[in-house]
Write an enzyme that holds these catalytic residues in place. Structure first.
Site, PDB file in Angstrom:
ATOM      1  N   ASP A 114      -4.842  -4.799  -6.510  1.00 32.01           N
ATOM      2  CA  ASP A 114      -5.013  -3.395  -6.904  1.00 32.01           C
ATOM      3  C   ASP A 114      -6.474  -2.976  -6.762  1.00 32.01           C
ATOM      4  OD1 ASP A 114      -4.288  -0.922  -7.801  1.00 32.01           O
ATOM      5  OD2 ASP A 114      -4.026  -1.495  -9.898  1.00 32.01           O
ATOM      6  N   GLY A 116      -7.962   1.827  -3.256  1.00 29.65           N
ATOM      7  CA  GLY A 116      -8.312   3.246  -3.204  1.00 29.65           C
ATOM      8  C   GLY A 116      -9.614   3.518  -3.938  1.00 29.65           C
ATOM      9  N   ARG A 117      -9.751   2.934  -5.136  1.00 32.41           N
ATOM     10  CA  ARG A 117     -10.975   3.166  -5.924  1.00 32.41           C
ATOM     11  C   ARG A 117     -12.197   2.564  -5.240  1.00 32.41           C
ATOM     12  NH1 ARG A 117      -8.464   0.811 -11.129  1.00 32.41           N
ATOM     13  NH2 ARG A 117      -6.753   0.500  -9.641  1.00 32.41           N
ATOM     14  N   THR A 135       8.308  -0.328  -4.137  1.00 31.32           N
ATOM     15  CA  THR A 135       9.289   0.742  -3.834  1.00 31.32           C
ATOM     16  C   THR A 135       8.649   2.099  -4.158  1.00 31.32           C
ATOM     17  OG1 THR A 135      10.229   0.246  -5.996  1.00 31.32           O
ATOM     18  CG2 THR A 135      11.447  -0.552  -4.112  1.00 31.32           C
ATOM     19  N   GLU A 136       7.799   2.130  -5.197  1.00 26.12           N
ATOM     20  CA  GLU A 136       7.163   3.395  -5.597  1.00 26.12           C
ATOM     21  C   GLU A 136       6.102   3.838  -4.584  1.00 26.12           C
ATOM     22  OE1 GLU A 136       7.530   0.736  -7.708  1.00 26.12           O
ATOM     23  OE2 GLU A 136       9.207   1.593  -8.832  1.00 26.12           O
ATOM     24  N   ASN A 137       5.535   2.886  -3.818  1.00 24.69           N
ATOM     25  CA  ASN A 137       4.482   3.236  -2.852  1.00 24.69           C
ATOM     26  C   ASN A 137       4.992   4.140  -1.720  1.00 24.69           C
ATOM     27  OD1 ASN A 137       2.702   0.039  -3.058  1.00 24.69           O
ATOM     28  ND2 ASN A 137       2.366   1.939  -4.183  1.00 24.69           N
ATOM     29  N   SER A 197       3.759  -3.588 -13.620  1.00 28.65           N
ATOM     30  CA  SER A 197       4.186  -2.624 -12.586  1.00 28.65           C
ATOM     31  C   SER A 197       5.415  -3.063 -11.785  1.00 28.65           C
ATOM     32  CB  SER A 197       3.026  -2.317 -11.627  1.00 28.65           C
ATOM     33  OG  SER A 197       1.939  -1.766 -12.318  1.00 28.65           O
TER      34      SER A 197
HETATM   35  C1  FPP Z   1      -3.273  -1.271  -4.268  1.00 32.04           C
HETATM   36  O1  FPP Z   1      -4.440  -0.511  -4.227  1.00 32.04           O
HETATM   37  C2  FPP Z   1      -2.952  -1.830  -2.972  1.00 32.04           C
HETATM   38  C3  FPP Z   1      -1.854  -1.519  -2.220  1.00 32.04           C
HETATM   39  C4  FPP Z   1      -0.862  -0.525  -2.655  1.00 32.04           C
HETATM   40  C5  FPP Z   1      -1.614  -2.123  -0.918  1.00 32.04           C
HETATM   41  C6  FPP Z   1      -2.102  -3.519  -0.704  1.00 32.04           C
HETATM   42  C7  FPP Z   1      -2.329  -3.698   0.728  1.00 32.04           C
HETATM   43  C8  FPP Z   1      -3.333  -4.435   1.298  1.00 32.04           C
HETATM   44  C9  FPP Z   1      -4.262  -5.241   0.537  1.00 32.04           C
HETATM   45  C10 FPP Z   1      -3.516  -4.419   2.771  1.00 32.04           C
HETATM   46  C11 FPP Z   1      -2.390  -4.850   3.613  1.00 32.04           C
HETATM   47  C12 FPP Z   1      -1.695  -6.084   3.153  1.00 32.04           C
HETATM   48  C13 FPP Z   1      -1.222  -7.061   3.937  1.00 32.04           C
HETATM   49  C14 FPP Z   1      -0.418  -8.137   3.305  1.00 32.04           C
HETATM   50  C15 FPP Z   1      -1.502  -7.153   5.368  1.00 32.04           C
HETATM   51  P1  FPP Z   1      -4.349   1.036  -4.583  1.00 32.04           P
HETATM   52  O2  FPP Z   1      -4.206   1.782  -3.303  1.00 32.04           O
HETATM   53  O3  FPP Z   1      -3.252   1.268  -5.562  1.00 32.04           O
HETATM   54  O4  FPP Z   1      -5.741   1.279  -5.218  1.00 32.04           O
HETATM   55  P2  FPP Z   1      -6.122   2.303  -6.389  1.00 32.04           P
HETATM   56  O5  FPP Z   1      -5.333   1.887  -7.594  1.00 32.04           O
HETATM   57  O6  FPP Z   1      -7.582   2.096  -6.555  1.00 32.04           O
HETATM   58  O7  FPP Z   1      -5.780   3.678  -5.902  1.00 32.04           O
END
Ligand code: FPP
Length: 246
Positions: free
Chosen positions: A21, A24-25, A67-69, A197
């Site tokens: 996680d 994005g941040r 699934t939520e993504n 989650s």
């Molecule tokens: C959460 O960060 C991360 C994800 C939803 C995706 C994870 C994917 C990768 C690390 C790259 C691709 C993976 C592989 C296995 C090739 P967030 O976007 O929720 O961050 P935030 O909470 O700061 O917004």
């Protein structure tokens, strides 16, 4: 208090699961788009996979897409799918060199054709590898997984293939996506959030939980070691007393 700061090779988790996680941040802090965070997140994936294989961890499961993504902006979803395909292409030699078997859990029928085909192709090519099983949770939701298991079990009961009295923990486990994986021993979640989650709800029943403020793209081998050292200091009692487990 035990202040050990070195990792020892005994007593490592057999199954480590990671909620990656904070991509994005991480990007936002740098004034960049969220996808820049995901791109850099793939570097942390590579380093973590190689470190775990080196340490002898048998099972590593990464929460790559829930699934939520699917509800995220289309551009972000497309980027994540493209990153999946390019990472699988790029990392296949590393998987082979380290004898890592690729596996996936989730509703992968939802993935775009190209991503699903690449995934199945790499799973096929690595199926004989034995050092570590790397499971990518893709289009994964634990409640959906449990619903799907309940439906499969109900069908068997309806067709007289199974008696209700025989439904046990092992029967339920055998109908989950993770039927060929052991229970999770340690969950790591990055970015400071302290929740599960909808990730492996059944399988984490006795897992140790480790939360770190480090954002996923910054997660390095030393951070993995810190989590494992913390795990090694814990006493897992599985409901028994401390004296019983000693
Ligand atoms: C959460 O960060 C991360 C994800 C939803 C995706 C994870 C994917 C990768 C690390 C790259 C691709 C993976 C592989 C296995 C090739 P967030 O976007 O929720 O961050 P935030 O909470 O700061 O917004």
């Amino acid at each position: 208090m035990d202040t050990t700061t070195t990792l020892h090779t005994g007593n490592l988790p057999q199954h480590l699961a990671i909620i990656m996680d904070g991509n994005g941040r991480w990007a936002k802090k740098k004034g960049m788009l969220r996808i820049f965070g995901h791109e850099n997140g793939t570097k942390a994936v590579r380093e973590t996979v190689e470190s775990c294989a080196r340490l002898g961890i048998g099972y590593l499961t990464l929460y790559a897409f829930s699934t939520e993504n699917w509800n995220r902006p289309k551009m972000e979803v497309d980027t994540l799918m493209n990153l999946l395909v390019s990472s699988l292409e790029k990392e296949l030699p590393t998987l082979q060199k380290n004898s890592i078997k690729l596996n996936t859990i989730g509703n992968t029928a939802m993935l775009p054709d190209g991503a699903r085909k690449k995934l199945l192709d790499v799973i096929e090519q690595t199926k004989g590898n034995t050092r570590m099983t790397l499971t990518l949770a893709l289009s994964y939701g634990s409640r959906e997984e449990i619903i799907s298991a309940v439906k499969k079990i109900s069908e068997k009961v309806q067709n007289n293939q199974l008696n209700i009295a025989d439904i046990s923990e092992s029967v339920i486990g055998a109908h989950l996506y993770t039927h060929d994986l052991p229970d999770v021993d340690l969950v790591i979640r990055t970015s400071g959030e302290q929740r599960i989650s909808n990730f492996l709800l059944w399988q984490v029943a006795y897992a140790e939980l480790y939360f770190t403020e480090v954002l996923w793209p910054d997660f390095r081998e030393k951070d993995l070691h810190e989590a494992l050292i913390s795990y090694q200091k814990r006493e897992r009692r599985f409901g028994k007393t401390s004296e019983q487990v000693k």
